[in-house]
Design a protein around this motif. Structure first.
Motif, PDB file in Angstrom:
ATOM      1  N   ARG A 201       0.837  -1.195   0.000  1.00 38.42           N
ATOM      2  CA  ARG A 201       0.000   0.000   0.000  1.00 38.42           C
ATOM      3  C   ARG A 201       0.871   1.243   0.000  1.00 38.42           C
ATOM      4  O   ARG A 201       2.093   1.159   0.110  1.00 38.42           O
ATOM      5  CB  ARG A 201      -0.942   0.005   1.217  1.00 38.42           C
ATOM      6  N   ILE A 202       0.225   2.383  -0.137  1.00 34.83           N
ATOM      7  CA  ILE A 202       0.953   3.640  -0.147  1.00 34.83           C
ATOM      8  C   ILE A 202       1.724   3.794   1.167  1.00 34.83           C
ATOM      9  O   ILE A 202       1.167   3.616   2.247  1.00 34.83           O
ATOM     10  CB  ILE A 202      -0.005   4.830  -0.337  1.00 34.83           C
ATOM     11  N   GLY A 203       3.003   4.119   1.061  1.00 37.27           N
ATOM     12  CA  GLY A 203       3.848   4.298   2.240  1.00 37.27           C
ATOM     13  C   GLY A 203       4.650   3.074   2.625  1.00 37.27           C
ATOM     14  O   GLY A 203       5.544   3.175   3.482  1.00 37.27           O
ATOM     15  N   ASP A 204       4.370   1.905   2.032  1.00 41.78           N
ATOM     16  CA  ASP A 204       5.122   0.694   2.366  1.00 41.78           C
ATOM     17  C   ASP A 204       6.496   0.717   1.708  1.00 41.78           C
ATOM     18  O   ASP A 204       6.677   1.199   0.581  1.00 41.78           O
ATOM     19  CB  ASP A 204       4.361  -0.551   1.893  1.00 41.78           C
ATOM     20  N   TRP A 205       7.475   0.133   2.409  1.00 40.01           N
ATOM     21  CA  TRP A 205       8.805  -0.085   1.846  1.00 40.01           C
ATOM     22  C   TRP A 205       8.829  -1.487   1.261  1.00 40.01           C
ATOM     23  O   TRP A 205       8.548  -2.466   1.963  1.00 40.01           O
ATOM     24  CB  TRP A 205       9.885   0.052   2.911  1.00 40.01           C
ATOM     25  N   VAL A 206       9.177  -1.596  -0.022  1.00 40.51           N
ATOM     26  CA  VAL A 206       9.145  -2.887  -0.702  1.00 40.51           C
ATOM     27  C   VAL A 206      10.443  -3.107  -1.453  1.00 40.51           C
ATOM     28  O   VAL A 206      11.188  -2.164  -1.753  1.00 40.51           O
ATOM     29  CB  VAL A 206       7.948  -2.985  -1.682  1.00 40.51           C
ATOM     30  N   SER A 207      10.698  -4.367  -1.741  1.00 41.91           N
ATOM     31  CA  SER A 207      11.829  -4.764  -2.572  1.00 41.91           C
ATOM     32  C   SER A 207      11.295  -5.627  -3.703  1.00 41.91           C
ATOM     33  O   SER A 207      10.574  -6.600  -3.453  1.00 41.91           O
ATOM     34  CB  SER A 207      12.854  -5.544  -1.741  1.00 41.91           C
ATOM     35  N   ILE A 208      11.629  -5.272  -4.933  1.00 38.39           N
ATOM     36  CA  ILE A 208      11.178  -6.002  -6.114  1.00 38.39           C
ATOM     37  C   ILE A 208      12.328  -6.855  -6.619  1.00 38.39           C
ATOM     38  O   ILE A 208      13.349  -6.335  -7.086  1.00 38.39           O
ATOM     39  CB  ILE A 208      10.689  -5.047  -7.225  1.00 38.39           C
ATOM     40  N   ASP A 209      12.169  -8.164  -6.506  1.00 39.02           N
ATOM     41  CA  ASP A 209      13.156  -9.125  -6.999  1.00 39.02           C
ATOM     42  C   ASP A 209      14.538  -8.875  -6.385  1.00 39.02           C
ATOM     43  O   ASP A 209      15.565  -9.129  -7.033  1.00 39.02           O
ATOM     44  CB  ASP A 209      13.233  -9.062  -8.528  1.00 39.02           C
ATOM     45  N   ASP A 210      14.579  -8.378  -5.154  1.00 36.53           N
ATOM     46  CA  ASP A 210      15.827  -8.128  -4.428  1.00 36.53           C
ATOM     47  C   ASP A 210      16.759  -7.166  -5.163  1.00 36.53           C
ATOM     48  O   ASP A 210      17.978  -7.162  -4.907  1.00 36.53           O
ATOM     49  CB  ASP A 210      16.568  -9.442  -4.142  1.00 36.53           C
ATOM     50  N   GLN A 211      16.220  -6.359  -6.070  1.00 38.95           N
ATOM     51  CA  GLN A 211      17.050  -5.427  -6.827  1.00 38.95           C
ATOM     52  C   GLN A 211      16.590  -3.981  -6.669  1.00 38.95           C
ATOM     53  O   GLN A 211      17.403  -3.085  -6.459  1.00 38.95           O
ATOM     54  CB  GLN A 211      17.057  -5.803  -8.314  1.00 38.95           C
TER      55      GLN A 211
ATOM     56  N   THR B 173       9.028  -8.363  -1.711  1.00 41.44           N
ATOM     57  CA  THR B 173       9.169  -8.393  -0.263  1.00 41.44           C
ATOM     58  C   THR B 173       8.652  -7.088   0.301  1.00 41.44           C
ATOM     59  O   THR B 173       9.108  -6.012  -0.110  1.00 41.44           O
ATOM     60  CB  THR B 173      10.640  -8.584   0.152  1.00 41.44           C
ATOM     61  N   ASN B 174       7.686  -7.174   1.204  1.00 42.98           N
ATOM     62  CA  ASN B 174       7.113  -5.986   1.836  1.00 42.98           C
ATOM     63  C   ASN B 174       7.699  -5.870   3.239  1.00 42.98           C
ATOM     64  O   ASN B 174       7.396  -6.684   4.121  1.00 42.98           O
ATOM     65  CB  ASN B 174       5.582  -6.085   1.886  1.00 42.98           C
ATOM     66  N   TYR B 175       8.508  -4.841   3.454  1.00 38.79           N
ATOM     67  CA  TYR B 175       9.162  -4.646   4.746  1.00 38.79           C
ATOM     68  C   TYR B 175       8.293  -3.879   5.735  1.00 38.79           C
ATOM     69  O   TYR B 175       8.720  -3.643   6.867  1.00 38.79           O
ATOM     70  CB  TYR B 175      10.483  -3.900   4.558  1.00 38.79           C
ATOM     71  N   SER B 176       7.102  -3.486   5.317  1.00 36.51           N
ATOM     72  CA  SER B 176       6.213  -2.712   6.190  1.00 36.51           C
ATOM     73  C   SER B 176       4.995  -3.499   6.644  1.00 36.51           C
ATOM     74  O   SER B 176       4.140  -2.954   7.341  1.00 36.51           O
ATOM     75  CB  SER B 176       5.755  -1.438   5.469  1.00 36.51           C
ATOM     76  N   ALA B 177       4.870  -4.743   6.261  1.00 31.10           N
ATOM     77  CA  ALA B 177       3.711  -5.549   6.626  1.00 31.10           C
ATOM     78  C   ALA B 177       4.183  -6.932   7.074  1.00 31.10           C
ATOM     79  O   ALA B 177       5.111  -7.494   6.492  1.00 31.10           O
ATOM     80  CB  ALA B 177       2.751  -5.680   5.439  1.00 31.10           C
ATOM     81  N   PRO B 178       3.545  -7.494   8.095  1.00 32.84           N
ATOM     82  CA  PRO B 178       2.417  -6.928   8.852  1.00 32.84           C
ATOM     83  C   PRO B 178       2.829  -5.856   9.850  1.00 32.84           C
ATOM     84  O   PRO B 178       2.002  -5.116  10.336  1.00 32.84           O
ATOM     85  CB  PRO B 178       1.841  -8.140   9.573  1.00 32.84           C
ATOM     86  N   ASN B 179       4.153  -5.771  10.184  1.00 34.44           N
ATOM     87  CA  ASN B 179       4.641  -4.751  11.102  1.00 34.44           C
ATOM     88  C   ASN B 179       5.805  -4.029  10.450  1.00 34.44           C
ATOM     89  O   ASN B 179       6.505  -4.581   9.592  1.00 34.44           O
ATOM     90  CB  ASN B 179       5.103  -5.376  12.427  1.00 34.44           C
ATOM     91  N   ARG B 180       6.030  -2.787  10.885  1.00 31.72           N
ATOM     92  CA  ARG B 180       7.122  -2.021  10.301  1.00 31.72           C
ATOM     93  C   ARG B 180       8.485  -2.484  10.828  1.00 31.72           C
ATOM     94  O   ARG B 180       9.490  -2.376  10.134  1.00 31.72           O
ATOM     95  CB  ARG B 180       6.924  -0.527  10.574  1.00 31.72           C
TER      96      ARG B 180
END
Length: 309
Positions: free
Chosen positions: A145-155, A191-198
């Protein structure tokens, strides 16, 4: 009181339009007979029915958007795409209902006649449609979602700032924008680094010489990590032996990060504290056999080289 008034004003016009259109659709025939206007009732019926359908779609989209905004204030922010998707589906349903109201059951024949055109357009726009449908899936499943920190394919790593019909826009830690097609994101590991917890746990790997006893190494590394002021102190950092290799003993120093935005700073602080602890331990420097590995994979380099995890 101002919030209630603002909410009421947002639904006032679609509510009035829907109510008036429904009343006109239900009462147009007796009113025309009473006034003896002599106008055919079908055009009036189609017009009022179409207005009622689209007004109801407008009202439904507005109510859903308000409900999602309210839910987003309690949890994570709702993607902008989701209310737009629901509004589009409601207006599409209103359009189909209007077509059926105008031409009855013969609308299926019209759609069948235009099948070739639809097939040509679908082939020409297949990439765009793939992105759009992937965006719809993102809006429904909400893996980020908006504001989440994510990683796409570890790149590609960044904070989500916009989720559109075709693309998702990330803002990286280097203050740059990365715009990715939704279909590309759907095909890759996310990979979502903001869910379920920051906060989340991560680790760095350190290889120390066999001359350094495991019990002493565990104590030294754990105490060094706990001295870092920016990591999460509860749960406390811990150390695990990963393997016993010919070049040395490999340790995992595990610790909790407050959020992905602090990840690099936390690693830097951990490395600094470990370096200070090793220097203060009385061991000769550089310590024979020390090596910090990148991503948990062995780096083909000299044993004394130090690299960021």
């Amino acid at each position: 009181m101002s919030a209630i008034r603002k909410t009421f004003l947002r639904i006032l016009w679609p509510l009035l339009c829907t109510g008036l259109a429904i009343a006109a659709y239900m009462l147009h025939q007796p009113v025309m007979e009473w006034l003896e206007l002599g106008i055919p009732p079908k055009p009036i019926r189609v017009l009022t029915g179409a207005v009622a359908y689209f007004s109801a779609a407008w009202l439904g989209g507005r109510l859903v958007a308000m409900a999602l905004e309210r839910a987003g204030r309690k949890r994570r922010q709702v993607p902008k795409l989701l209310p737009e998707l629901i509004s589009a589906a409601l207006f599409l349903a209103a359009t189909l209902a209007t077509v059926m109201l105008v031409i009855g059951q013969s609308w299926s024949g019209a759609l069948a006649g235009s099948g070739l055109i639809i097939a040509i357009l679908g082939f020409a726009l297949r990439s765009t449609l793939a992105d759009v449908f992937a965006g719809i899936a993102v809006g429904i499943e909400a893996p980020y979602r908006i504001g989440d920190w994510v990683s796409i394919d570890d790149q590609t790593r960044g904070r989500v700032i916009e989720i559109g019909w075709r693309t998702t826009r990330l803002f990286t830690r280097n203050d740059t924008y990365v715009i990715l097609p939704n279909s590309q994101i759907a095909r890759q590991k996310l990979t979502n680094y903001s869910a379920p917890n920051r906060k989340y746990r991560t680790q760095v790997e350190v290889v120390l010489s066999h001359a350094f006893a495991v019990s002493d190494a565990r104590k030294l590394l754990a105490e060094a990590a706990s001295r870092s002021p920016i990591i999460v102190q509860t749960p406390a950092p811990d150390v695990r032996v990963a393997s016993y290799d010919p070049e040395g003993i490999r340790y995992n120093v595990r610790f909790w990060v407050p959020s992905f935005a602090d990840d690099i700073d936390c690693r830097d602080a951990i490395f600094a504290e470990i370096d200070a602890a090793l220097r203060n331990s009385g061991l000769p420097l550089p310590v024979p056999g020390i090596r910090i590995l990148n991503g948990g994979a062995e780096v083909a380099s000299a044993p004394r080289k130090v690299m960021e995890h």
